[in-house]
Design a protein around this motif. Structure first.
Motif, PDB file in Angstrom:
ATOM      1  N   ALA B 209      51.686  42.160  39.857  1.00 61.60           N
ATOM      2  CA  ALA B 209      51.067  43.121  40.528  1.00 61.60           C
ATOM      3  C   ALA B 209      49.220  43.085  39.822  1.00 61.60           C
ATOM      4  CB  ALA B 209      51.713  43.993  40.877  1.00 61.60           C
ATOM      5  N   GLU B 210      49.212  43.628  38.669  1.00 58.25           N
ATOM      6  CA  GLU B 210      47.773  43.685  37.670  1.00 58.25           C
ATOM      7  C   GLU B 210      47.304  42.794  38.222  1.00 58.25           C
ATOM      8  OE1 GLU B 210      47.541  46.669  35.581  1.00 58.25           O
ATOM      9  OE2 GLU B 210      48.547  46.688  37.300  1.00 58.25           O
ATOM     10  N   GLY B 211      47.622  41.139  38.535  1.00 57.74           N
ATOM     11  CA  GLY B 211      46.899  40.039  38.607  1.00 57.74           C
ATOM     12  C   GLY B 211      45.527  39.782  39.985  1.00 57.74           C
ATOM     13  N   SER B 212      46.523  41.402  41.103  1.00 56.50           N
ATOM     14  CA  SER B 212      45.254  41.476  41.954  1.00 56.50           C
ATOM     15  C   SER B 212      44.527  42.773  41.951  1.00 56.50           C
ATOM     16  CB  SER B 212      46.894  42.288  43.109  1.00 56.50           C
ATOM     17  OG  SER B 212      47.206  41.254  43.872  1.00 56.50           O
ATOM     18  N   ARG B 213      44.804  43.422  40.471  1.00 52.37           N
ATOM     19  CA  ARG B 213      43.539  44.271  39.739  1.00 52.37           C
ATOM     20  C   ARG B 213      42.651  43.630  40.556  1.00 52.37           C
ATOM     21  NH1 ARG B 213      45.277  44.663  35.903  1.00 52.37           N
ATOM     22  NH2 ARG B 213      43.465  46.750  35.021  1.00 52.37           N
ATOM     23  N   THR B 214      42.303  41.748  39.665  1.00 48.95           N
ATOM     24  CA  THR B 214      41.049  40.894  39.243  1.00 48.95           C
ATOM     25  C   THR B 214      40.263  41.117  41.436  1.00 48.95           C
ATOM     26  OG1 THR B 214      42.522  39.234  40.120  1.00 48.95           O
ATOM     27  CG2 THR B 214      42.265  40.164  37.549  1.00 48.95           C
ATOM     28  N   LEU B 215      40.887  41.137  41.964  1.00 48.82           N
ATOM     29  CA  LEU B 215      39.803  41.117  43.487  1.00 48.82           C
ATOM     30  C   LEU B 215      38.623  42.357  43.054  1.00 48.82           C
ATOM     31  CD1 LEU B 215      42.355  39.798  45.970  1.00 48.82           C
ATOM     32  CD2 LEU B 215      39.905  38.865  46.051  1.00 48.82           C
ATOM     33  N   SER B 237      53.684  42.899  51.110  1.00 50.47           N
ATOM     34  CA  SER B 237      54.132  44.128  49.729  1.00 50.47           C
ATOM     35  C   SER B 237      53.420  45.565  49.712  1.00 50.47           C
ATOM     36  CB  SER B 237      54.573  43.356  48.678  1.00 50.47           C
ATOM     37  OG  SER B 237      53.192  43.575  48.166  1.00 50.47           O
ATOM     38  N   GLY B 238      52.537  45.149  49.959  1.00 51.37           N
ATOM     39  CA  GLY B 238      51.341  46.545  50.583  1.00 51.37           C
ATOM     40  C   GLY B 238      50.721  46.822  48.784  1.00 51.37           C
ATOM     41  N   ALA B 239      50.824  46.298  47.548  1.00 50.61           N
ATOM     42  CA  ALA B 239      50.834  45.826  46.182  1.00 50.61           C
ATOM     43  C   ALA B 239      49.365  45.626  46.345  1.00 50.61           C
ATOM     44  CB  ALA B 239      51.732  44.899  45.468  1.00 50.61           C
ATOM     45  N   LEU B 240      49.001  44.287  47.299  1.00 57.76           N
ATOM     46  CA  LEU B 240      47.540  43.663  46.825  1.00 57.76           C
ATOM     47  C   LEU B 240      46.306  44.703  47.560  1.00 57.76           C
ATOM     48  CD1 LEU B 240      45.790  41.712  46.948  1.00 57.76           C
ATOM     49  CD2 LEU B 240      46.224  41.280  49.153  1.00 57.76           C
ATOM     50  N   PHE B 241      47.042  45.323  48.229  1.00 62.97           N
ATOM     51  CA  PHE B 241      46.479  46.772  48.753  1.00 62.97           C
ATOM     52  C   PHE B 241      45.608  48.165  47.585  1.00 62.97           C
ATOM     53  CE2 PHE B 241      46.114  51.272  50.985  1.00 62.97           C
ATOM     54  CZ  PHE B 241      45.060  50.566  51.967  1.00 62.97           C
ATOM     55  N   VAL B 242      47.357  48.467  47.063  1.00 63.66           N
ATOM     56  CA  VAL B 242      47.017  49.269  46.549  1.00 63.66           C
ATOM     57  C   VAL B 242      46.230  49.141  45.203  1.00 63.66           C
ATOM     58  CG1 VAL B 242      48.490  50.579  44.719  1.00 63.66           C
ATOM     59  CG2 VAL B 242      49.302  50.422  46.739  1.00 63.66           C
ATOM     60  N   LYS B 243      46.596  47.659  44.285  1.00 67.19           N
ATOM     61  CA  LYS B 243      45.943  47.456  42.889  1.00 67.19           C
ATOM     62  C   LYS B 243      44.563  46.792  43.277  1.00 67.19           C
ATOM     63  CE  LYS B 243      49.754  47.183  40.457  1.00 67.19           C
ATOM     64  NZ  LYS B 243      49.589  48.433  39.386  1.00 67.19           N
ATOM     65  N   ILE B 244      43.792  45.872  44.458  1.00 65.22           N
ATOM     66  CA  ILE B 244      42.560  46.431  44.815  1.00 65.22           C
ATOM     67  C   ILE B 244      41.871  47.908  44.279  1.00 65.22           C
ATOM     68  CG2 ILE B 244      41.029  46.025  46.321  1.00 65.22           C
ATOM     69  CD1 ILE B 244      42.492  43.606  47.946  1.00 65.22           C
ATOM     70  N   HIS B 245      42.419  48.764  45.077  1.00 64.62           N
ATOM     71  CA  HIS B 245      42.149  49.967  45.170  1.00 64.62           C
ATOM     72  C   HIS B 245      42.172  50.822  43.739  1.00 64.62           C
ATOM     73  CE1 HIS B 245      41.702  54.545  44.953  1.00 64.62           C
ATOM     74  NE2 HIS B 245      40.598  54.632  45.645  1.00 64.62           N
ATOM     75  N   LYS B 246      43.173  50.394  42.695  1.00 65.90           N
ATOM     76  CA  LYS B 246      42.875  50.466  41.462  1.00 65.90           C
ATOM     77  C   LYS B 246      41.332  50.110  40.517  1.00 65.90           C
ATOM     78  CE  LYS B 246      46.237  50.653  37.905  1.00 65.90           C
ATOM     79  NZ  LYS B 246      47.671  50.120  37.093  1.00 65.90           N
ATOM     80  N   GLY B 247      41.408  48.256  41.070  1.00 64.25           N
ATOM     81  CA  GLY B 247      41.140  47.856  40.171  1.00 64.25           C
ATOM     82  C   GLY B 247      39.525  48.713  40.246  1.00 64.25           C
ATOM     83  N   ILE B 248      39.405  48.690  41.745  1.00 62.66           N
ATOM     84  CA  ILE B 248      37.790  49.323  41.827  1.00 62.66           C
ATOM     85  C   ILE B 248      37.571  50.883  40.710  1.00 62.66           C
ATOM     86  CG2 ILE B 248      36.404  50.554  43.604  1.00 62.66           C
ATOM     87  CD1 ILE B 248      37.070  48.194  45.604  1.00 62.66           C
ATOM     88  N   SER B 249      39.077  51.291  40.510  1.00 68.55           N
ATOM     89  CA  SER B 249      39.182  53.124  40.158  1.00 68.55           C
ATOM     90  C   SER B 249      38.722  53.293  38.834  1.00 68.55           C
ATOM     91  CB  SER B 249      40.380  53.490  40.403  1.00 68.55           C
ATOM     92  OG  SER B 249      39.859  53.944  42.271  1.00 68.55           O
ATOM     93  N   GLU B 250      39.145  51.822  38.525  1.00 74.69           N
ATOM     94  CA  GLU B 250      39.462  51.792  37.171  1.00 74.69           C
ATOM     95  C   GLU B 250      38.158  51.360  36.574  1.00 74.69           C
ATOM     96  OE1 GLU B 250      44.082  49.885  35.572  1.00 74.69           O
ATOM     97  OE2 GLU B 250      42.693  48.860  36.877  1.00 74.69           O
ATOM     98  N   LEU B 251      37.184  50.580  37.070  1.00 73.34           N
ATOM     99  CA  LEU B 251      36.089  50.454  36.488  1.00 73.34           C
ATOM    100  C   LEU B 251      35.323  51.434  36.106  1.00 73.34           C
ATOM    101  CD1 LEU B 251      34.866  46.894  38.498  1.00 73.34           C
ATOM    102  CD2 LEU B 251      36.358  47.085  35.978  1.00 73.34           C
ATOM    103  N   ALA B 252      35.357  52.532  37.585  1.00 72.11           N
ATOM    104  CA  ALA B 252      34.930  53.894  37.526  1.00 72.11           C
ATOM    105  C   ALA B 252      35.489  54.495  36.115  1.00 72.11           C
ATOM    106  CB  ALA B 252      34.642  54.112  38.634  1.00 72.11           C
ATOM    107  N   GLN B 253      36.688  54.687  35.906  1.00 68.53           N
ATOM    108  CA  GLN B 253      36.828  55.044  34.841  1.00 68.53           C
ATOM    109  C   GLN B 253      36.670  55.497  33.547  1.00 68.53           C
ATOM    110  OE1 GLN B 253      41.306  54.989  35.115  1.00 68.53           O
ATOM    111  NE2 GLN B 253      41.653  56.282  33.173  1.00 68.53           N
ATOM    112  N   LEU B 254      36.310  53.464  33.236  1.00 64.78           N
ATOM    113  CA  LEU B 254      35.478  53.198  32.222  1.00 64.78           C
ATOM    114  C   LEU B 254      34.167  53.108  31.987  1.00 64.78           C
ATOM    115  CD1 LEU B 254      37.148  49.937  32.022  1.00 64.78           C
ATOM    116  CD2 LEU B 254      37.955  52.022  30.630  1.00 64.78           C
ATOM    117  N   GLY B 255      33.792  54.058  33.067  1.00 65.82           N
ATOM    118  CA  GLY B 255      32.340  54.114  33.579  1.00 65.82           C
ATOM    119  C   GLY B 255      31.756  53.447  33.457  1.00 65.82           C
ATOM    120  N   LEU B 256      31.620  51.619  34.067  1.00 68.76           N
ATOM    121  CA  LEU B 256      30.870  50.493  33.822  1.00 68.76           C
ATOM    122  C   LEU B 256      30.559  50.522  35.847  1.00 68.76           C
ATOM    123  CD1 LEU B 256      33.760  47.765  32.814  1.00 68.76           C
ATOM    124  CD2 LEU B 256      31.323  49.163  31.629  1.00 68.76           C
TER     125      LEU B 256
END
Lengths: 80, 411
Positions: B209-215, B237-256
């Motif tokens: 599921a983590e691979g979807s964050r790359t989108l 399954s809904g995983a892609l939806f959740v992980k795309i948002h997670k990926g975007i949020s993480e970049l903010a969390q990392l200050g990028l």
């Protein structure tokens, strides 16, 4: 002995039936509820069922015959 | 070395070591990979990412895999296309299409399988397995071939032969199970417990599921290091939806990037819409359904991540929408006609969902929006062939051509 982890989904009249109680009385299995959410006409239960392989399967087949849906914990595994 | 530190239960917070397990030992909730974000903050920069390969592996610091185990088919870094023609037709100001038809096996599944297969190698599995009717099987078979792993693909016995060619060509072992989809689900679930195999969406699902964050990562980078204001994502399954948002949020969390709100809208086919239906009913209790839709790649009646998709909608002010089969077919044509992109049925769900979300005023046409196209149209040709104009038949003469061309109203 086997232990199966399944998700039971109840709809309509099946919600009111003491299905899990009956599983433990009519079959030689031990049931263990791990998570659940039940509303008045719908509910789901994450259940562990332990017993001899054949008896466990017989028990789950009986549950299914009541109109209760049984799924693996991981949801649908067959993907497009 | 990967910055992944452990698996965390999404329900009870129970933490365990990184292992091939999907369910929490304590509450049976789903497990998710967590990372050492403090260490990542010092390591990951825009420049470091931009200097990486043009694939998902430019984000390897953010993936749960050590570099020496990577299975590399060149997945990801697919085009983000400014879709002005389609935007004009839909009355939107800024619309982008993330075109994942460009992946090696022509669908976004390559992202998740790339990570799952790499992690499977790291866990020293020798077999990669899945149950699939299409895209997932294609990707598993291709990655296993590349990695030198054995591939075992389970399919329902009545699947059309044409659907398995895209997998069979990579020489996996294909098992046709005599039973319903539910029977295949059960069998694979039991096998995952009994065999030392990496079932990509069962025991290695947390990594998969983590691979979807790359989108999410790619879209932000391709927009010039900014998050879109709105996303339209197809849901199975809904995983892609959740992980795309997670990926975007993480970049903010990392200050990028700056932390800005991203409204997440999910789209499902009306014939299989347990998540969108739950959203419309205002409940987080998903009622499983029997799928009946041409969008087979989204036909998940009992979605594993449905609850979390609903939570993401709630958190972002998003929504769930649906599209009928007729709308899906029409939308595939609209995207092709406007932007030259031929999507499979899931892409039709995305574009029809986009239009329906605009009609229902769930999306703001003035805000920057990214729509995700997750698979190539050649996979589902049968869905659109009946809706296309037949060729203009002519004799091999100029006069016949001129007459027929004029009669057809062509220019």
């Amino acid at each position: 002995m086997v232990t199966k982890r399944v998700r039971l989904t109840f709809e309509g009249e099946a919600v009111k039936e003491p299905v899990i109680y009956k599983m433990g009385h009519a079959f030689q299995v031990v049931t263990n509820i791990r998570m659940a959410d039940v509303e008045h006409d719908f509910g789901w239960v994450i259940l562990e069922v332990e017993g001899e392989a054949e008896e466990t399967q017989r028990c789950l087949d009986w549950v299914e015959s009541l109109g209760v849906r049984i799924d693996p914990l991981a949801g649908d595994i067959v993907e497009g | 070395m990967s910055f992944a530190t452990s698996l965390l239960c999404r329900e009870c917070g129970n933490e365990t070591e990184l292992a091939p397990v999907n369910a929490c030992d304590f509450c049976f909730g789903p497990m998710e990979v967590t990372y050492d974000y403090a260490a990542l903050r010092g390591r990951v920069t825009r420049e470091r990412i931009e200097g990486g390969p043009k694939s998902i592996w430019r984000y390897i610091d953010l993936l749960p895999v050590d570099g020496e185990f990577v299975v590399d088919l060149g997945v990801g870094f697919t085009p983000l296309v400014r879709a002005d023609n389609l935007a004009r037709r839909l009355g939107m100001r800024e619309l982008w299409i993330k075109n994942d038809t460009h992946n090696p096996t022509w669908s976004f599944k390559d992202r998740v399988v790339a990570v799952a297969s790499s992690r499977a190698r790291q866990f020293e599995f020798d077999t990669l397995a899945c149950a699939s009717t299409g895209n997932l099987a294609n990707s598993v078979a291709a990655h296993a071939a590349r990695a030198g792993l054995r591939a075992v693909v389970f399919i329902p016995h009545d699947l059309e032969v044409g659907k398995i060619v895209g997998s069979a060509v990579y020489r996996p072992t294909i098992i046709a199970v005599d039973g319903s989809y539910d029977d295949v689900n059960r069998l694979c679930s039991e096998l995952a417990d009994n065999r030392w195999w990496a079932f990509v969406n069962i025991n290695v699902r947390p990594y998969y599921a983590e691979g979807s964050r790359t989108l999410g990562f790619e879209v932000v980078e391709q927009l010039g290091w900014r998050a879109p204001e709105q996303c339209l994502v197809p849901m199975a399954s809904g995983a892609l939806f959740v992980k795309i948002h997670k990926g975007i949020s993480e970049l903010a969390q990392l200050g990028l990037i700056e932390e800005t709100p991203v409204k997440m809208i999910g789209a499902q086919a009306a014939g299989c819409s347990p998540i969108s239906t739950a959203w419309a009913a205002g409940t987080t209790n998903i009622r499983p359904v029997k799928p009946a839709t041409i969008a087979k790649s989204l036909a998940i009646g009992n979605p594993a991540d449905g609850f979390y998709a609903l939570k993401t909608m709630e958190q972002t002010g998003g929504a769930g929408v649906t599209a009928t089969d007729a709308e899906i077919v029409e939308a595939i044509g609209l995207l092709a006609e406007c932007e030259g992109i031929f999507a499979e049925t899931a892409g039709g769900v995305t574009i029809a969902g986009l239009r329906n979300a605009l009609d229902q005023e769930l999306l703001d046409p003035e805000r920057s929006t990214v729509a995700f196209i997750t698979g190539g149209g050649l996979k589902t040709v049968e869905a659109v062939e009946g809706a296309l104009a037949p060729p203009i038949a002519v004799d091999a003469s100029v006069s016949s051509f001129e007459d027929a061309y004029a009669a057809a109203g062509a220019r």
